[in-house]
Design a protein around this motif. Structure first.
Motif, PDB file in Angstrom:
ATOM      1  N   THR A  50     -24.074  64.314 -22.857  1.00 41.75           N
ATOM      2  CA  THR A  50     -23.596  63.283 -23.791  1.00 41.75           C
ATOM      3  C   THR A  50     -22.078  63.142 -23.776  1.00 41.75           C
ATOM      4  N   GLU A  51     -21.379  64.165 -23.293  1.00 49.98           N
ATOM      5  CA  GLU A  51     -19.914  64.152 -23.280  1.00 49.98           C
ATOM      6  C   GLU A  51     -19.343  62.956 -22.516  1.00 49.98           C
ATOM      7  N   ARG A  52     -19.986  62.579 -21.432  1.00 55.53           N
ATOM      8  CA  ARG A  52     -19.498  61.453 -20.623  1.00 55.53           C
ATOM      9  C   ARG A  52     -19.479  60.145 -21.400  1.00 55.53           C
ATOM     10  N   LYS A  53     -20.443  59.983 -22.316  1.00 53.74           N
ATOM     11  CA  LYS A  53     -20.545  58.740 -23.070  1.00 53.74           C
ATOM     12  C   LYS A  53     -19.654  58.728 -24.308  1.00 53.74           C
ATOM     13  N   GLN A  54     -19.066  59.872 -24.626  1.00 46.97           N
ATOM     14  CA  GLN A  54     -18.212  59.971 -25.807  1.00 46.97           C
ATOM     15  C   GLN A  54     -16.930  59.167 -25.572  1.00 46.97           C
ATOM     16  N   LYS A  55     -16.581  58.342 -26.522  1.00 44.68           N
ATOM     17  CA  LYS A  55     -15.391  57.496 -26.417  1.00 44.68           C
ATOM     18  C   LYS A  55     -14.255  58.116 -27.223  1.00 44.68           C
ATOM     19  N   MET A  56     -13.189  57.382 -27.367  1.00 41.06           N
ATOM     20  CA  MET A  56     -12.063  57.841 -28.175  1.00 41.06           C
ATOM     21  C   MET A  56     -12.485  58.044 -29.635  1.00 41.06           C
ATOM     22  N   VAL A  57     -13.388  57.187 -30.108  1.00 38.66           N
ATOM     23  CA  VAL A  57     -13.934  57.318 -31.452  1.00 38.66           C
ATOM     24  C   VAL A  57     -15.168  58.212 -31.356  1.00 38.66           C
ATOM     25  N   ILE A  59     -18.655  59.544 -31.584  1.00 38.47           N
ATOM     26  CA  ILE A  59     -19.978  58.943 -31.733  1.00 38.47           C
ATOM     27  C   ILE A  59     -20.967  60.078 -31.974  1.00 38.47           C
ATOM     28  N   PRO A  60     -21.859  59.935 -32.957  1.00 35.50           N
ATOM     29  CA  PRO A  60     -22.824  61.000 -33.239  1.00 35.50           C
ATOM     30  C   PRO A  60     -23.686  61.333 -32.013  1.00 35.50           C
ATOM     31  N   LEU A  61     -23.957  62.626 -31.835  1.00 33.32           N
ATOM     32  CA  LEU A  61     -24.765  63.071 -30.698  1.00 33.32           C
ATOM     33  C   LEU A  61     -26.138  62.417 -30.675  1.00 33.32           C
ATOM     34  N   ARG A  62     -26.724  62.222 -31.844  1.00 35.02           N
ATOM     35  CA  ARG A  62     -28.059  61.596 -31.901  1.00 35.02           C
ATOM     36  C   ARG A  62     -28.019  60.200 -31.277  1.00 35.02           C
ATOM     37  N   GLN A  63     -26.981  59.451 -31.550  1.00 42.89           N
ATOM     38  CA  GLN A  63     -26.861  58.100 -30.988  1.00 42.89           C
ATOM     39  C   GLN A  63     -26.659  58.159 -29.480  1.00 42.89           C
ATOM     40  N   LEU A  64     -25.789  59.058 -29.025  1.00 46.60           N
ATOM     41  CA  LEU A  64     -25.540  59.205 -27.587  1.00 46.60           C
ATOM     42  C   LEU A  64     -26.802  59.633 -26.854  1.00 46.60           C
ATOM     43  N   ALA A  65     -27.530  60.566 -27.444  1.00 49.44           N
ATOM     44  CA  ALA A  65     -28.763  61.044 -26.828  1.00 49.44           C
ATOM     45  C   ALA A  65     -29.788  59.918 -26.731  1.00 49.44           C
ATOM     46  N   LYS A  66     -29.867  59.124 -27.773  1.00 47.02           N
ATOM     47  CA  LYS A  66     -30.803  57.996 -27.772  1.00 47.02           C
ATOM     48  C   LYS A  66     -30.472  57.019 -26.644  1.00 47.02           C
ATOM     49  N   GLU A  67     -29.194  56.790 -26.414  1.00 44.86           N
ATOM     50  CA  GLU A  67     -28.760  55.870 -25.361  1.00 44.86           C
ATOM     51  C   GLU A  67     -29.170  56.332 -23.964  1.00 44.86           C
ATOM     52  N   VAL A  68     -29.278  57.649 -23.766  1.00 43.51           N
ATOM     53  CA  VAL A  68     -29.653  58.163 -22.438  1.00 43.51           C
ATOM     54  C   VAL A  68     -31.077  58.723 -22.427  1.00 43.51           C
ATOM     55  N   ASP A  69     -31.860  58.388 -23.467  1.00 44.08           N
ATOM     56  CA  ASP A  69     -33.280  58.763 -23.557  1.00 44.08           C
ATOM     57  C   ASP A  69     -33.550  60.259 -23.643  1.00 44.08           C
ATOM     58  N   ILE A  70     -32.649  60.986 -24.285  1.00 48.47           N
ATOM     59  CA  ILE A  70     -32.921  62.389 -24.581  1.00 48.47           C
ATOM     60  C   ILE A  70     -33.597  62.401 -25.952  1.00 48.47           C
ATOM     61  N   PRO A  71     -34.754  63.057 -26.081  1.00 47.97           N
ATOM     62  CA  PRO A  71     -35.445  63.066 -27.374  1.00 47.97           C
ATOM     63  C   PRO A  71     -34.551  63.616 -28.499  1.00 47.97           C
ATOM     64  N   ILE A  72     -34.623  62.973 -29.649  1.00 44.16           N
ATOM     65  CA  ILE A  72     -33.790  63.360 -30.786  1.00 44.16           C
ATOM     66  C   ILE A  72     -34.062  64.799 -31.202  1.00 44.16           C
ATOM     67  N   TRP A  73     -35.305  65.250 -31.099  1.00 48.49           N
ATOM     68  CA  TRP A  73     -35.604  66.623 -31.527  1.00 48.49           C
ATOM     69  C   TRP A  73     -34.879  67.647 -30.655  1.00 48.49           C
ATOM     70  N   VAL A  74     -34.536  67.280 -29.399  1.00 50.07           N
ATOM     71  CA  VAL A  74     -33.761  68.185 -28.545  1.00 50.07           C
ATOM     72  C   VAL A  74     -32.336  68.304 -29.097  1.00 50.07           C
TER      73      VAL A  74
END
Length: 142
Positions: A50-57, A59-74
């Protein structure tokens, strides 16, 4: 070995997760040590992917994970491993299996010419069962 210190994240994460499974199957490592090994590998996976998708602002990990299809429970499992009480070994094993499957679909199938993308219905059903069980385990944390 061609990459040296610049090993692709997916390769590094896969190696750590497979190492955990090998340790687990050896029968020589105590349950608590396995939880710590799986935990470190899972935390690193979520953080690095998820670090690659993190911007200057931030972003919650749950949102980043959702964007790359990692299950939220993980992501929730990662949170518990990092900030809460250590989960059961069974949940760490499930997390490892789900993450390895994600890596296989997202990274390795591309590297191997998509030959690994073909899944049987049986594998899909098994994956859904793992996710449902993990969600039930997630309720236990709360």
């Amino acid at each position: 070995s061609r990459y040296g210190p610049k090993m692709p994240l997916a390769v590094d994460c896969t190696a750590e997760l497979i190492r955990c499974k090998v340790l687990d199957s050896s029968g020589r490592v105590k349950s608590h040590e396995l939880i710590l090994s799986y935990g470190l590998a899972l935390v690193r996976f979520v953080n690095l992917i998820t670090e690659r998708k993190q911007k200057m602002v931030s972003i919650p990990l749950r949102q980043l994970a959702k964007e790359v299809d990692i299950p939220i429970w993980v992501v929730d499992l990662r949170h518990e491993l990092t900030h809460g009480k250590l989960p059961r070994l069974a949940l760490c094993r499930k997390g490892c299996d789900v993450v390895l499957d994600w890596l296989r679909k997202t990274y390795w199938s591309r590297q191997l010419g998509n030959n690994l993308c073909e899944e049987s219905e049986e594998e899909d059903e098994e994956q859904e069962e793992v996710e449902e069980n993990a969600e039930l385990d997630n309720d236990e944390w709360e």
